[in-house]
Design a protein around this motif. Sequence first.
Motif, PDB file in Angstrom:
ATOM      1  N   ASN A 137       0.737  -1.115  -0.154  1.00 54.24           N
ATOM      2  CA  ASN A 137       0.055  -0.601   0.290  1.00 54.24           C
ATOM      3  C   ASN A 137       1.042   1.431  -0.108  1.00 54.24           C
ATOM      4  N   ASP A 138       1.721   1.280   0.316  1.00 55.35           N
ATOM      5  CA  ASP A 138       2.834   2.463   0.167  1.00 55.35           C
ATOM      6  C   ASP A 138       4.410   1.929   0.411  1.00 55.35           C
ATOM      7  N   VAL A 139       4.841   2.513  -0.842  1.00 57.79           N
ATOM      8  CA  VAL A 139       6.625   1.693  -0.994  1.00 57.79           C
ATOM      9  C   VAL A 139       7.790   2.392  -0.369  1.00 57.79           C
ATOM     10  N   LEU A 140       7.001   3.597   0.718  1.00 58.79           N
ATOM     11  CA  LEU A 140       8.108   3.859   1.860  1.00 58.79           C
ATOM     12  C   LEU A 140       8.817   4.755   1.200  1.00 58.79           C
ATOM     13  N   ALA A 141       9.357   5.053  -0.319  1.00 55.65           N
ATOM     14  CA  ALA A 141      10.097   5.760  -0.387  1.00 55.65           C
ATOM     15  C   ALA A 141      10.228   6.562  -1.889  1.00 55.65           C
ATOM     16  N   ASP A 142      10.543   7.353  -2.624  1.00 63.19           N
ATOM     17  CA  ASP A 142       9.565   8.040  -3.653  1.00 63.19           C
ATOM     18  C   ASP A 142      10.235   7.727  -5.023  1.00 63.19           C
ATOM     19  N   GLN A 143      11.129   6.427  -4.978  1.00 62.10           N
ATOM     20  CA  GLN A 143      11.130   5.325  -5.888  1.00 62.10           C
ATOM     21  C   GLN A 143      10.754   4.053  -5.455  1.00 62.10           C
ATOM     22  N   PRO A 144       9.668   3.589  -6.208  1.00 62.56           N
ATOM     23  CA  PRO A 144       9.445   1.967  -6.048  1.00 62.56           C
ATOM     24  C   PRO A 144      10.556   1.084  -5.786  1.00 62.56           C
ATOM     25  N   THR A 145      11.787   1.427  -5.985  1.00 68.24           N
ATOM     26  CA  THR A 145      13.166   0.475  -6.222  1.00 68.24           C
ATOM     27  C   THR A 145      13.333   0.326  -5.003  1.00 68.24           C
ATOM     28  N   PHE A 146      13.401   1.251  -3.874  1.00 69.61           N
ATOM     29  CA  PHE A 146      13.553   1.190  -3.084  1.00 69.61           C
ATOM     30  C   PHE A 146      13.322  -0.434  -2.285  1.00 69.61           C
ATOM     31  N   ALA A 147      12.007  -0.261  -1.856  1.00 63.03           N
ATOM     32  CA  ALA A 147      11.267  -2.149  -0.953  1.00 63.03           C
ATOM     33  C   ALA A 147      11.702  -2.679  -2.651  1.00 63.03           C
ATOM     34  N   CYS A 158      17.874 -15.420   2.746  1.00 63.35           N
ATOM     35  CA  CYS A 158      16.297 -16.301   3.301  1.00 63.35           C
ATOM     36  C   CYS A 158      16.968 -17.774   2.047  1.00 63.35           C
ATOM     37  N   GLY A 159      17.758 -17.630   1.080  1.00 60.81           N
ATOM     38  CA  GLY A 159      18.023 -18.761   0.415  1.00 60.81           C
ATOM     39  C   GLY A 159      17.559 -18.662  -0.909  1.00 60.81           C
ATOM     40  N   GLY A 160      17.347 -17.667  -1.132  1.00 56.83           N
ATOM     41  CA  GLY A 160      16.690 -17.777  -2.600  1.00 56.83           C
ATOM     42  C   GLY A 160      18.056 -17.167  -3.548  1.00 56.83           C
ATOM     43  N   TRP A 161      18.610 -17.972  -4.962  1.00 64.36           N
ATOM     44  CA  TRP A 161      18.896 -17.584  -5.409  1.00 64.36           C
ATOM     45  C   TRP A 161      18.665 -16.927  -6.896  1.00 64.36           C
ATOM     46  N   ARG A 162      19.147 -16.005  -7.901  1.00 67.55           N
ATOM     47  CA  ARG A 162      18.669 -15.706  -8.368  1.00 67.55           C
ATOM     48  C   ARG A 162      17.710 -14.595  -8.415  1.00 67.55           C
ATOM     49  N   VAL A 163      17.941 -13.990  -7.436  1.00 70.00           N
ATOM     50  CA  VAL A 163      15.851 -13.011  -7.280  1.00 70.00           C
ATOM     51  C   VAL A 163      15.760 -11.660  -8.415  1.00 70.00           C
ATOM     52  N   VAL A 164      15.117 -11.800  -9.177  1.00 68.66           N
ATOM     53  CA  VAL A 164      14.647 -10.596 -10.234  1.00 68.66           C
ATOM     54  C   VAL A 164      13.614 -10.134  -8.780  1.00 68.66           C
ATOM     55  N   ALA A 165      13.173  -8.288  -8.633  1.00 67.22           N
ATOM     56  CA  ALA A 165      12.070  -8.419  -8.291  1.00 67.22           C
ATOM     57  C   ALA A 165      12.146  -6.817  -8.641  1.00 67.22           C
ATOM     58  N   LEU A 166      10.944  -7.162  -9.991  1.00 73.67           N
ATOM     59  CA  LEU A 166      10.365  -5.650 -10.525  1.00 73.67           C
ATOM     60  C   LEU A 166       8.711  -5.152 -10.080  1.00 73.67           C
ATOM     61  N   PRO A 167       8.991  -3.865  -9.732  1.00 77.53           N
ATOM     62  CA  PRO A 167       8.268  -3.114  -9.562  1.00 77.53           C
ATOM     63  C   PRO A 167       7.215  -2.581 -10.877  1.00 77.53           C
ATOM     64  N   GLU A 168       5.762  -3.413 -10.631  1.00 77.69           N
ATOM     65  CA  GLU A 168       5.134  -2.083 -11.579  1.00 77.69           C
ATOM     66  C   GLU A 168       4.002  -1.953 -10.746  1.00 77.69           C
ATOM     67  N   GLY A 169       3.253  -0.817 -11.873  1.00 77.38           N
ATOM     68  CA  GLY A 169       2.295   0.058 -11.159  1.00 77.38           C
ATOM     69  C   GLY A 169       1.577   0.668 -10.271  1.00 77.38           C
ATOM     70  N   PHE A 170       3.176   1.397 -10.179  1.00 73.03           N
ATOM     71  CA  PHE A 170       3.615   3.056  -9.346  1.00 73.03           C
ATOM     72  C   PHE A 170       2.488   4.375  -9.353  1.00 73.03           C
ATOM     73  N   ASP A 171       1.708   4.239  -8.178  1.00 75.87           N
ATOM     74  CA  ASP A 171       0.804   5.642  -8.744  1.00 75.87           C
ATOM     75  C   ASP A 171       1.358   6.342  -7.201  1.00 75.87           C
ATOM     76  N   GLY A 172       2.949   6.522  -6.822  1.00 73.82           N
ATOM     77  CA  GLY A 172       3.309   7.727  -6.099  1.00 73.82           C
ATOM     78  C   GLY A 172       3.433   7.708  -4.507  1.00 73.82           C
ATOM     79  N   THR A 173       2.305   6.389  -4.571  1.00 76.54           N
ATOM     80  CA  THR A 173       2.446   4.962  -3.289  1.00 76.54           C
ATOM     81  C   THR A 173       2.384   3.772  -3.368  1.00 76.54           C
TER      82      THR A 173
END
Length: 205
Positions: A137-147, A158-173
């Motif tokens: 509900n809130d990405v905690l920053a001006d850029q969604p890449t922080f989260a 926690c044991g994940g390998w070759r992790v990818v985290a892609l944000p989409e639909g950022f509306d400023g919050t």
Amino acid sequence: MNPEKLVFAQTVDALFVRALENRLTPACVEHLKRAGLDLDAKLERTYTLEQWREFLRIAAGHVYGGVPAEAAYYSLGERFMDAYFGTFFGRALLGVGRLAGPRRMLLRADLGFRAGNNFSEVKIVERSATSLELWMNDVLADQPTFAAGLLSRAVALCGGWRVVALPEGFDGTSATYHLRWSEAPSEAALSATEDGSSGDARPQA
């Protein structure tokens, strides 16, 4: 009436005292002080979300000057997660996360976020054993890449390998994060947590 969004002291401590202590120049420390974060005094119990976001802006500008904002915030998120898992509460979460694995850890991500502030909400849709969508509900920053950075690092630790985290639909919050990872051999996972190299695909800053 919605309560004021507040970030707890342990969140500020993790990033600005533990993670960035040796990287903050006197000019940056003074800039933070003018914005309401006095690192030479005892931290306040809480800071407003807007104060926290301003602190992040200052850190991104001073610590990662000249680096694109998306990459700077991603690295801040990674550094935050490393330091947060070094706190008393964070060590307990990491211990559980390592035993449970990335998937179960993410399914309980709301507990971790709410330990650091009074407003975070997450919703998760599982796509497979090693991928899911996580809405914040809130990405905690001006850029969604922080989260994105902190989520990616948490999965790796926690044991994940070759992790990818892609944000989409950022509306400023709010934003939705598409997370996927591979199951790592036990010795590779151990190496990732010991030397800080997770082998994941992520932007560098």
